[in-house]
Write a protein that holds these residues in place. Structure first.
Motif, PDB file in Angstrom:
ATOM      1  N   LEU A  40       0.815  -1.215   0.000  1.00  0.00           N
ATOM      2  CA  LEU A  40       0.000   0.000   0.000  1.00  0.00           C
ATOM      3  C   LEU A  40       0.849   1.266   0.000  1.00  0.00           C
ATOM      4  CD1 LEU A  40      -2.826   1.245   0.172  1.00  0.00           C
ATOM      5  CD2 LEU A  40      -2.585   1.181   2.656  1.00  0.00           C
ATOM      6  N   VAL A  41       1.920   1.287   0.774  1.00  0.00           N
ATOM      7  CA  VAL A  41       2.762   2.478   0.846  1.00  0.00           C
ATOM      8  C   VAL A  41       3.388   2.776  -0.516  1.00  0.00           C
ATOM      9  CG1 VAL A  41       4.821   3.470   1.918  1.00  0.00           C
ATOM     10  CG2 VAL A  41       3.231   2.126   3.285  1.00  0.00           C
ATOM     11  N   ALA A  42       3.868   1.755  -1.202  1.00  0.00           N
ATOM     12  CA  ALA A  42       4.465   1.945  -2.520  1.00  0.00           C
ATOM     13  C   ALA A  42       3.429   2.433  -3.525  1.00  0.00           C
ATOM     14  CB  ALA A  42       5.092   0.649  -3.005  1.00  0.00           C
ATOM     15  N   ARG A  43       2.212   1.948  -3.433  1.00  0.00           N
ATOM     16  CA  ARG A  43       1.161   2.414  -4.345  1.00  0.00           C
ATOM     17  C   ARG A  43       0.798   3.869  -4.083  1.00  0.00           C
ATOM     18  NH1 ARG A  43      -3.023  -2.626  -5.090  1.00  0.00           N
ATOM     19  NH2 ARG A  43      -1.456  -4.061  -5.901  1.00  0.00           N
ATOM     20  N   VAL A  44       0.796   4.270  -2.833  1.00  0.00           N
ATOM     21  CA  VAL A  44       0.522   5.671  -2.507  1.00  0.00           C
ATOM     22  C   VAL A  44       1.627   6.556  -3.080  1.00  0.00           C
ATOM     23  CG1 VAL A  44       0.376   7.337  -0.611  1.00  0.00           C
ATOM     24  CG2 VAL A  44      -0.868   5.181  -0.468  1.00  0.00           C
ATOM     25  N   PHE A  45       2.889   6.156  -2.904  1.00  0.00           N
ATOM     26  CA  PHE A  45       3.997   6.921  -3.469  1.00  0.00           C
ATOM     27  C   PHE A  45       3.923   6.948  -4.997  1.00  0.00           C
ATOM     28  CE2 PHE A  45       6.326   6.394   0.626  1.00  0.00           C
ATOM     29  CZ  PHE A  45       6.540   7.752   0.847  1.00  0.00           C
ATOM     30  N   ALA A  46       3.529   5.850  -5.613  1.00  0.00           N
ATOM     31  CA  ALA A  46       3.405   5.807  -7.077  1.00  0.00           C
ATOM     32  C   ALA A  46       2.322   6.781  -7.546  1.00  0.00           C
ATOM     33  CB  ALA A  46       3.077   4.395  -7.532  1.00  0.00           C
ATOM     34  N   ASN A  47       1.220   6.861  -6.802  1.00  0.00           N
ATOM     35  CA  ASN A  47       0.152   7.781  -7.179  1.00  0.00           C
ATOM     36  C   ASN A  47       0.542   9.232  -6.954  1.00  0.00           C
ATOM     37  OD1 ASN A  47      -1.696   5.869  -8.096  1.00  0.00           O
ATOM     38  ND2 ASN A  47      -2.462   5.483  -6.038  1.00  0.00           N
ATOM     39  N   ILE A  48       1.481   9.478  -6.076  1.00  0.00           N
ATOM     40  CA  ILE A  48       1.983  10.841  -5.868  1.00  0.00           C
ATOM     41  C   ILE A  48       3.032  11.184  -6.931  1.00  0.00           C
ATOM     42  CG2 ILE A  48       3.327  12.322  -4.329  1.00  0.00           C
ATOM     43  CD1 ILE A  48       1.953  10.804  -1.982  1.00  0.00           C
ATOM     44  N   PHE A  49       3.983  10.274  -7.153  1.00  0.00           N
ATOM     45  CA  PHE A  49       5.083  10.554  -8.074  1.00  0.00           C
ATOM     46  C   PHE A  49       4.669  10.544  -9.536  1.00  0.00           C
ATOM     47  CE2 PHE A  49       7.873   9.324  -4.458  1.00  0.00           C
ATOM     48  CZ  PHE A  49       8.554  10.530  -4.385  1.00  0.00           C
ATOM     49  N   ILE A  50       3.508   9.998  -9.852  1.00  0.00           N
ATOM     50  CA  ILE A  50       3.062  10.026 -11.249  1.00  0.00           C
ATOM     51  C   ILE A  50       2.827  11.456 -11.712  1.00  0.00           C
ATOM     52  CG2 ILE A  50       0.593   9.755 -10.820  1.00  0.00           C
ATOM     53  CD1 ILE A  50       0.555   7.884 -13.292  1.00  0.00           C
ATOM     54  N   TRP A  51       2.547  12.345 -10.753  1.00  0.00           N
ATOM     55  CA  TRP A  51       2.323  13.744 -11.114  1.00  0.00           C
ATOM     56  C   TRP A  51       3.606  14.446 -11.529  1.00  0.00           C
ATOM     57  CZ3 TRP A  51      -2.296  15.214 -12.401  1.00  0.00           C
ATOM     58  CH2 TRP A  51      -3.372  14.470 -11.935  1.00  0.00           C
ATOM     59  N   SER A  52       4.752  13.849 -11.238  1.00  0.00           N
ATOM     60  CA  SER A  52       6.004  14.430 -11.744  1.00  0.00           C
ATOM     61  C   SER A  52       6.090  14.272 -13.261  1.00  0.00           C
ATOM     62  CB  SER A  52       7.207  13.790 -11.070  1.00  0.00           C
ATOM     63  OG  SER A  52       7.300  12.435 -11.430  1.00  0.00           O
ATOM     64  N   LEU A  53       5.311  13.341 -13.815  1.00  0.00           N
ATOM     65  CA  LEU A  53       5.258  13.187 -15.265  1.00  0.00           C
ATOM     66  C   LEU A  53       4.473  14.327 -15.911  1.00  0.00           C
ATOM     67  CD1 LEU A  53       4.662   9.338 -15.492  1.00  0.00           C
ATOM     68  CD2 LEU A  53       6.807  10.592 -15.684  1.00  0.00           C
ATOM     69  N   LEU A  54       3.804  15.118 -15.106  1.00  0.00           N
ATOM     70  CA  LEU A  54       3.188  16.358 -15.577  1.00  0.00           C
ATOM     71  C   LEU A  54       4.105  17.549 -15.306  1.00  0.00           C
ATOM     72  CD1 LEU A  54       0.733  18.032 -16.608  1.00  0.00           C
ATOM     73  CD2 LEU A  54      -0.037  18.092 -14.241  1.00  0.00           C
ATOM     74  N   ILE A  55       4.748  17.544 -14.163  1.00  0.00           N
ATOM     75  CA  ILE A  55       5.558  18.692 -13.749  1.00  0.00           C
ATOM     76  C   ILE A  55       6.795  18.851 -14.633  1.00  0.00           C
ATOM     77  CG2 ILE A  55       6.967  19.624 -11.872  1.00  0.00           C
ATOM     78  CD1 ILE A  55       4.923  18.269  -9.953  1.00  0.00           C
ATOM     79  N   VAL A  56       7.510  17.767 -14.896  1.00  0.00           N
ATOM     80  CA  VAL A  56       8.758  17.857 -15.672  1.00  0.00           C
ATOM     81  C   VAL A  56       8.490  18.301 -17.118  1.00  0.00           C
ATOM     82  CG1 VAL A  56      10.739  16.555 -16.536  1.00  0.00           C
ATOM     83  CG2 VAL A  56       9.984  16.242 -14.180  1.00  0.00           C
ATOM     84  N   PRO A  57       7.570  17.660 -17.864  1.00  0.00           N
ATOM     85  CA  PRO A  57       7.324  18.149 -19.229  1.00  0.00           C
ATOM     86  C   PRO A  57       6.738  19.560 -19.273  1.00  0.00           C
ATOM     87  CG  PRO A  57       6.465  15.936 -18.989  1.00  0.00           C
ATOM     88  CD  PRO A  57       6.856  16.404 -17.625  1.00  0.00           C
ATOM     89  N   SER A  58       5.877  19.888 -18.313  1.00  0.00           N
ATOM     90  CA  SER A  58       5.311  21.241 -18.291  1.00  0.00           C
ATOM     91  C   SER A  58       6.399  22.280 -18.046  1.00  0.00           C
ATOM     92  CB  SER A  58       4.231  21.349 -17.214  1.00  0.00           C
ATOM     93  OG  SER A  58       3.144  20.524 -17.531  1.00  0.00           O
ATOM     94  N   THR A  59       7.356  21.955 -17.206  1.00  0.00           N
ATOM     95  CA  THR A  59       8.477  22.857 -16.969  1.00  0.00           C
ATOM     96  C   THR A  59       9.334  23.004 -18.220  1.00  0.00           C
ATOM     97  OG1 THR A  59       8.502  22.214 -14.644  1.00  0.00           O
ATOM     98  CG2 THR A  59      10.479  23.295 -15.500  1.00  0.00           C
ATOM     99  N   ALA A  60       9.590  21.888 -18.903  1.00  0.00           N
ATOM    100  CA  ALA A  60      10.378  21.952 -20.145  1.00  0.00           C
ATOM    101  C   ALA A  60       9.638  22.754 -21.212  1.00  0.00           C
ATOM    102  CB  ALA A  60      10.668  20.544 -20.656  1.00  0.00           C
ATOM    103  N   LEU A  61       8.323  22.628 -21.243  1.00  0.00           N
ATOM    104  CA  LEU A  61       7.551  23.404 -22.209  1.00  0.00           C
ATOM    105  C   LEU A  61       7.566  24.884 -21.867  1.00  0.00           C
ATOM    106  CD1 LEU A  61       4.532  20.988 -22.624  1.00  0.00           C
ATOM    107  CD2 LEU A  61       6.092  21.681 -24.425  1.00  0.00           C
ATOM    108  N   LEU A  62       7.455  25.196 -20.603  1.00  0.00           N
ATOM    109  CA  LEU A  62       7.413  26.590 -20.173  1.00  0.00           C
ATOM    110  C   LEU A  62       8.770  27.272 -20.296  1.00  0.00           C
ATOM    111  CD1 LEU A  62       5.645  28.805 -18.835  1.00  0.00           C
ATOM    112  CD2 LEU A  62       6.476  27.959 -16.646  1.00  0.00           C
ATOM    113  N   VAL A  63       9.815  26.598 -19.859  1.00  0.00           N
ATOM    114  CA  VAL A  63      11.144  27.220 -19.822  1.00  0.00           C
ATOM    115  C   VAL A  63      11.848  27.157 -21.174  1.00  0.00           C
ATOM    116  CG1 VAL A  63      13.428  27.096 -18.759  1.00  0.00           C
ATOM    117  CG2 VAL A  63      11.395  26.767 -17.362  1.00  0.00           C
TER     118      VAL A  63
END
Length: 129
Positions: free
Chosen positions: A23-46
């Motif tokens: 369960l703990v790993a699944r919670v972390f996976a559901n949190i870290f999946i949002w980095s797949l939005l943050i990193v490309p959005s940052t590359a697009l913006l910058v």
């Protein structure tokens, strides 16, 4: 594409390395999946790197389909669809915006080159006159 694939491979290998079945790993996976939005959005913006955005969106769509096949009821495929949709739209906007501004810049640069050719000299940036 190499940076996008490296990012995905890092997350994929990290999940396998820690045996993400509890369960703990699944919670972390559901949190870290949002980095797949943050990193490309940052590359697009910058950097206005729409190719990285589309590559990331493509891989995120693959993640969404893979998770949907794996688990019908789960949060990761829903998050992946949302993330891939947002990154695809952002990449399209950046691509068209940079394409139109690049087209105007390219036409101005082409006119300058043609004027230099007509005048009989060409600019050589690494050589002095």
């Amino acid at each position: 594409m190499p940076f996008a694939w490296t990012l995905f491979a890092l997350f994929w290998s990290g999940a396998v390395a820690v045996h993400s079945n509890n369960l703990v790993a699944r919670v972390f996976a559901n949190i870290f999946i949002w980095s797949l939005l943050i990193v490309p959005s940052t590359a697009l913006l910058v950097f206005a790197d729409w190719s990285f955005g589309f590559a990331s969106a493509f891989l995120t769509w693959g993640l969404a389909v893979g998770q949907l096949v794996e688990k019908t009821f789960g949060l990761q495929w829903i998050f992946a669809v949302i993330i891939a949709t947002i990154v695809t739209i952002e990449s399209g906007i950046v691509m068209f915006a940079s394409g139109f501004s690049g087209l105007a810049h390219t036409n101005n640069g082409l006119q300058e080159v043609l004027e230099n050719v007509r005048e009989g000299h060409e600019d050589a940036p690494l050589m002095e006159r």
